[in-house]
Design a protein around this motif. Sequence first.
Motif, mmCIF file in Angstrom:
data_model
loop_
_atom_site.group_PDB
_atom_site.id
_atom_site.type_symbol
_atom_site.label_atom_id
_atom_site.label_comp_id
_atom_site.label_asym_id
_atom_site.label_seq_id
_atom_site.Cartn_x
_atom_site.Cartn_y
_atom_site.Cartn_z
ATOM 1 N N ALA A 1 31.633 -29.300 17.149
ATOM 2 C CA ALA A 1 30.698 -29.765 16.122
ATOM 3 C C ALA A 1 31.244 -30.950 15.335
ATOM 4 O O ALA A 1 30.475 -31.715 14.742
ATOM 5 C CB ALA A 1 30.359 -28.622 15.171
ATOM 6 N N SER A 2 32.570 -31.129 15.340
ATOM 7 C CA SER A 2 33.174 -32.256 14.624
ATOM 8 C C SER A 2 33.038 -33.568 15.401
ATOM 9 O O SER A 2 33.468 -34.617 14.912
ATOM 10 C CB SER A 2 34.653 -31.965 14.348
ATOM 11 O OG SER A 2 35.421 -32.011 15.550
ATOM 12 N N LYS B 1 22.450 -27.781 13.030
ATOM 13 C CA LYS B 1 22.969 -28.995 12.393
ATOM 14 C C LYS B 1 23.053 -30.144 13.394
ATOM 15 O O LYS B 1 22.777 -31.308 13.048
ATOM 16 C CB LYS B 1 24.347 -28.721 11.796
ATOM 17 C CG LYS B 1 24.911 -29.894 10.987
ATOM 18 C CD LYS B 1 24.033 -30.208 9.792
ATOM 19 C CE LYS B 1 24.601 -31.340 8.963
ATOM 20 N NZ LYS B 1 23.705 -31.717 7.843
ATOM 21 N N SER B 2 23.397 -29.837 14.635
ATOM 22 C CA SER B 2 23.504 -30.895 15.641
ATOM 23 C C SER B 2 22.142 -31.516 15.929
ATOM 24 O O SER B 2 22.032 -32.740 16.120
ATOM 25 C CB SER B 2 24.134 -30.355 16.934
ATOM 26 O OG SER B 2 23.268 -29.454 17.605
ATOM 27 N N ARG C 1 36.871 -21.430 16.940
ATOM 28 C CA ARG C 1 37.602 -22.693 16.893
ATOM 29 C C ARG C 1 36.934 -23.756 17.765
ATOM 30 O O ARG C 1 36.846 -24.927 17.384
ATOM 31 C CB ARG C 1 39.040 -22.463 17.362
ATOM 32 C CG ARG C 1 39.906 -23.699 17.206
ATOM 33 C CD ARG C 1 41.331 -23.438 17.618
ATOM 34 N NE ARG C 1 42.050 -24.707 17.696
ATOM 35 C CZ ARG C 1 43.094 -24.902 18.478
ATOM 36 N NH1 ARG C 1 43.556 -23.935 19.233
ATOM 37 N NH2 ARG C 1 43.694 -26.078 18.500
ATOM 38 N N PRO D 1 34.527 -34.704 18.383
ATOM 39 C CA PRO D 1 35.811 -35.344 18.697
ATOM 40 C C PRO D 1 35.626 -36.459 19.736
ATOM 41 O O PRO D 1 34.548 -36.637 20.293
ATOM 42 C CB PRO D 1 36.638 -34.191 19.266
ATOM 43 C CG PRO D 1 35.617 -33.246 19.833
ATOM 44 C CD PRO D 1 34.442 -33.339 18.922
ATOM 45 N N PRO E 1 26.599 -34.540 21.447
ATOM 46 C CA PRO E 1 27.030 -33.576 20.421
ATOM 47 C C PRO E 1 26.274 -32.249 20.495
ATOM 48 O O PRO E 1 26.878 -31.169 20.401
ATOM 49 C CB PRO E 1 26.744 -34.323 19.106
ATOM 50 C CG PRO E 1 26.814 -35.763 19.467
ATOM 51 C CD PRO E 1 26.219 -35.841 20.838
ATOM 52 N N GLU F 1 33.816 -25.154 15.966
ATOM 53 C CA GLU F 1 34.171 -26.098 14.900
ATOM 54 C C GLU F 1 34.642 -27.423 15.487
ATOM 55 O O GLU F 1 34.304 -28.501 14.986
ATOM 56 C CB GLU F 1 35.258 -25.492 14.012
ATOM 57 C CG GLU F 1 34.780 -24.286 13.212
ATOM 58 C CD GLU F 1 35.916 -23.583 12.474
ATOM 59 O OE1 GLU F 1 37.095 -23.931 12.741
ATOM 60 O OE2 GLU F 1 35.629 -22.698 11.644
ATOM 61 N N TRP F 2 35.419 -27.333 16.555
ATOM 62 C CA TRP F 2 35.946 -28.539 17.216
ATOM 63 C C TRP F 2 34.825 -29.366 17.825
ATOM 64 O O TRP F 2 34.725 -30.573 17.580
ATOM 65 C CB TRP F 2 36.947 -28.115 18.279
ATOM 66 C CG TRP F 2 37.414 -29.219 19.185
ATOM 67 C CD1 TRP F 2 38.275 -30.234 18.855
ATOM 68 C CD2 TRP F 2 37.067 -29.399 20.555
ATOM 69 N NE1 TRP F 2 38.465 -31.043 19.947
ATOM 70 C CE2 TRP F 2 37.752 -30.562 20.999
ATOM 71 C CE3 TRP F 2 36.252 -28.701 21.449
ATOM 72 C CZ2 TRP F 2 37.636 -31.032 22.298
ATOM 73 C CZ3 TRP F 2 36.136 -29.167 22.744
ATOM 74 C CH2 TRP F 2 36.819 -30.320 23.170
ATOM 75 N N ASN G 1 21.292 -33.756 12.978
ATOM 76 C CA ASN G 1 21.998 -35.029 13.097
ATOM 77 C C ASN G 1 21.392 -35.894 14.202
ATOM 78 O O ASN G 1 21.324 -37.124 14.086
ATOM 79 C CB ASN G 1 23.480 -34.783 13.397
ATOM 80 C CG ASN G 1 24.216 -34.164 12.217
ATOM 81 O OD1 ASN G 1 23.762 -34.262 11.074
ATOM 82 N ND2 ASN G 1 25.337 -33.524 12.489
ATOM 83 N N TYR H 1 25.582 -24.188 13.777
ATOM 84 C CA TYR H 1 26.156 -25.428 14.315
ATOM 85 C C TYR H 1 25.148 -26.150 15.212
ATOM 86 O O TYR H 1 25.070 -27.387 15.220
ATOM 87 C CB TYR H 1 27.426 -25.123 15.111
ATOM 88 C CG TYR H 1 28.615 -24.732 14.267
ATOM 89 C CD1 TYR H 1 29.402 -25.701 13.646
ATOM 90 C CD2 TYR H 1 28.963 -23.397 14.091
ATOM 91 C CE1 TYR H 1 30.507 -25.353 12.877
ATOM 92 C CE2 TYR H 1 30.059 -23.034 13.323
ATOM 93 C CZ TYR H 1 30.825 -24.016 12.726
ATOM 94 O OH TYR H 1 31.915 -23.665 11.958
#
Length: 540
Positions: A423-424, A362-363, A417, A426, A400, A420-421, A366, A359
């Motif tokens: 990394a999305s 990936k951040s 959890r 929000p 992020p 995942e939260w 991005n 994660y």
Amino acid sequence: MAPVVPATPAMAPGYDPSPWGDFFTGYEPQQQQKMSEQGMIVRADKLKEDTLKLFKTCNNMATRISLVDTLEHLGIDHHFEQEINEALIKILESEFSNTSLHEVALGFRLLREHGHWVSPDVFNKFKGEDGSFSKDITNDARGLLCLYNAAHLLIHDEPTLEEAKDFARHHLELMSGTICLPLDKQVKRTLHVPLPRTCKRIETLHYITEYSEDEAHNPMLLELAKLDFNLLQHVHLKELKTITEWWNNFSGNIGLSYIRSRIVESYTWAYVVYHEKDFKLPRSIIAKMIVIITTLDDTYDIQATIEECRKLHEAIQRWDEDAVSLLPEYLKNLYLELLRTFKDIEGQVPIDMDYDISYLKKSIQNHVTGYLQEAEWAHKNYNPSFKEQVDLTSLTIGAPTLSVSVVAGMNDAIMKRALEWAASVPNVVTSAGRIVRFMNDIGAFKRRKCKGDAASSVECYIHEHGVSGEVAIARIDALVEDEWKTLNQARFEDRALLPALQRIIGLAYTASFFYDNRNDVYTSSTHLQKIIESFFLKPI
């Protein structure tokens, strides 16, 4: 206790060297306490046991509220999380029957900060028949201070709290110079930065001194606060030595003279979010991610041509050592060091910890996509709309990546959890990013731009709306207030994720720390020297 400033390699124009250099690698604190470190630990443990007894003797709302508030102000609340949570439930169940503005407002703030919903209707008892706040409370400085702080926990569409904020501020300003110490100091600090948005460790430093001057203070709590602060300094000094050594290797290996040397400042950023003893891993990850973000930012902004920006982006998307062949010679070591840093972080994560570093990778991937977009805008002389600029740069400010980093401090029950939260990306991550971005842009508005810098949010607003810089800043300040409301709202949406949310809100606190008074003290880091000394070098 000023550090010895070492000789520093040439920096990019406009960037001052950090005043710290290798200071923390060789620093050995002088023994100033009467007890050894082990003796301090034993004494602190005894004081914690005695403090636990205070919770058992709290038999009404007033004493519970006062105890929780005092522990939080003194910075020792992290030792009593379960007891504080139980006390807050009892405060919530009391239905705010008290008629003291101070106690109602204080209880309201504490509950909302901890994710318990309380209606602003609890303040109706302090209003007159016309629906406005009563003149009867206009001379209650302590109550108005608590009301002002409480009102900053407002969410969207809460006119009562908007009114409370303006009412309290107006009357506190009228009292200026007439309020007794130390309350006068607390009012001035709060009117500058309200308590729900301030750096908690700075408040602790102020409050320990002020609490000691209060004749009604509890000597046991004061002693524990001092011991705890000094013991944590020992922890942080060891980490500062390690992280500075890491930086020396990192910067030496990449050999780029144009990047900002900000390792101590990056660690301080992590410290603002996580100061407690058991969070060495997230502090390390956050500090390293800030260094990487800063290094990449300076590369895209200052040094790289547009073609080099594209190649660096392509290599980072591929994320393997073979991709180094894409890069010009001067960027090859930077790329390899980036990969090596992530391998080292992965090795630091305990085997039994469910922190998935993919994660984090990936951040960063991005993140550099955002940097490339900014570089493309600059290359094409494209003037983005205010919305386009904010949507992009509120992500490239690093929210992020840092939000995924802070999750390394979560317990295993919510780790997967929470990852995942976060990394999305929000709304809360976006809002924290916008607060930092807006305050960064305001702080940097008058500072000379570097080559390749995309237009700031302030500049885009001026260009799009044809207004002065002062007007643009005032309107962006109003947007900052809206983002805080979004963060406050999130406290009540999912209690299971509240621990992660609170740390992400901590990222927003860093805005008032690094960009206060329209300054950018991360970039102009000499302005941070005194507070860094207070955090890490001066025992209480």
